[in-house]
Design an enzyme around this catalytic site. Structure first.
Site, PDB file in Angstrom:
ATOM      1  CG  ASP A 112      -2.186   1.411   4.874  1.00  0.00           C
ATOM      2  OD1 ASP A 112      -1.647   1.754   5.944  1.00  0.00           O
ATOM      3  OD2 ASP A 112      -2.009   0.318   4.336  1.00  0.00           O
ATOM      4  CE1 TYR A 116      -1.877   4.404  11.279  1.00  0.00           C
ATOM      5  CE2 TYR A 116      -0.453   3.574  13.025  1.00  0.00           C
ATOM      6  CZ  TYR A 116      -0.612   4.216  11.804  1.00  0.00           C
ATOM      7  OH  TYR A 116       0.492   4.649  11.119  1.00  0.00           O
ATOM      8  CG  ASP A 149      -4.973  -3.103   1.436  1.00  0.00           C
ATOM      9  OD1 ASP A 149      -5.262  -3.796   0.433  1.00  0.00           O
ATOM     10  OD2 ASP A 149      -4.297  -2.060   1.352  1.00  0.00           O
ATOM     11  NE  ARG A 151      -0.849  -2.335   4.177  1.00  0.00           N
ATOM     12  CZ  ARG A 151       0.006  -2.337   3.156  1.00  0.00           C
ATOM     13  NH1 ARG A 151      -0.150  -3.218   2.176  1.00  0.00           N
ATOM     14  NH2 ARG A 151       1.004  -1.489   3.117  1.00  0.00           N
TER      15      ARG A 151
END
Length: 269
Positions: free
Chosen positions: A21, A49, A63, A155
């Protein structure tokens, strides 16, 4: 990141092995020189993550960079989030964000979305191996740990866990901790790369050290160089490195009783 590395290393042969991202940080695997041929292999690796999910509002990008498009007064508590996590573990069809790098008729979805064009994306099968709450970091904001298959959008996972809890949420930060066997602790920053340059790079042989290895008999060396397929030496259907005379030829697999080199990595000059 790729452009910056090209400048630092003074080469055009640099490519990433899976996007991160724009506002994200952490492990971004890059191939330099012939290592760029490993794109398909590393793109499919699992990842880990840490990401912060802020509940109570949702943006168009899912986001923190986007515009708020939905709000909710339903704000889950820690125990509710913990209870919801197991429901999202396993294989599932996940809808990618409209603002993503998915290709729609040859155009990136995010480019169409920025133009106000409605994007029709298809869900894709992904797998969540582990999902857990790490801690609360701010009012209505929680740090989550995710271990997932390649192709998973964190996301979208944020959106989906919020939906399970009857609310909306937005991912406000993300850090990739691991890609395949490459860890955050093994990574270098751009500033470090500027100083270390080529000294920071792993050889292809070292990068593939964890992959099972098959050694072809030395007398077959010329045949291998000429592209003649060799008989299988085991029944494994998995990918393995192919060596002869301690020289890496590439990544191979067994097919129809022969070793097929799928990614050729031998130096030819």
């Amino acid at each position: 990141m790729v452009v910056a590395c090209k400048k630092i290393l003074e080469t055009r042969a640099v490519g990433h092995m899976g996007t991160l991202d724009p506002e994200g940080e952490g492990v971004l695997l890059l191939g330099v020189g012939k290592a760029t041929r490993l794109f398909d292999y590393y793109l499919q690796k699992d990842k880990e993550y840490e990401a912060e999910f802020a509940f109570g509002y949702q943006t168009d990008t899912l986001d923190a960079t986007g515009t708020i498009v939905a709000t909710s007064s339903v704000l889950p508590q820690e125990d509710q989030i913990i209870d919801a996590c197991p429901k999202l573990i396993g294989k599932q069809m996940q809808m990618p964000p409209a603002y993503s790098a998915k290709s729609v008729n040859g155009v990136r979805a995010y480019k169409l979305a920025r133009q106000g064009i409605e994007v029709q994306l298809s869900p894709k099968e992904v797998e969540i191996y582990a999902l857990s709450l790490v801690r609360q970091t701010a009012p209505n904001t929680f740090l989550m740990h995710v271990h997932c298959s390649a192709g998973t959008y964190i996301r979208s996972l944020c959106r989906d866990i919020a939906a399970l809890l009857g609310t909306v949420a937005t991912m406000v930060s993300i850090k990739r901790l691991r890609c395949g066997n490459f860890l955050l602790s093994d990574s270098v920053t751009l500033d470090e790369l500027t100083v270390l340059k080529e000294k920071a790079l792993l050889s292809v042989e070292d990068a593939l050290a964890s992959v099972p290895r098959v050694d072809i008999a030395p007398e077959r060396y010329t045949e291998l160089c000429n592209g003649i397929k060799q008989p299988t030496v085991n029944d494994s259907g998995d990918i393995f490195t192919v060596y002869c005379k301690n020289e890496l030829f590439g990544l191979g697999c067994n097919k129809d009783g022969k070793i097929h080199i799928q990614t050729y990595l031998r130096e030819t000059n």
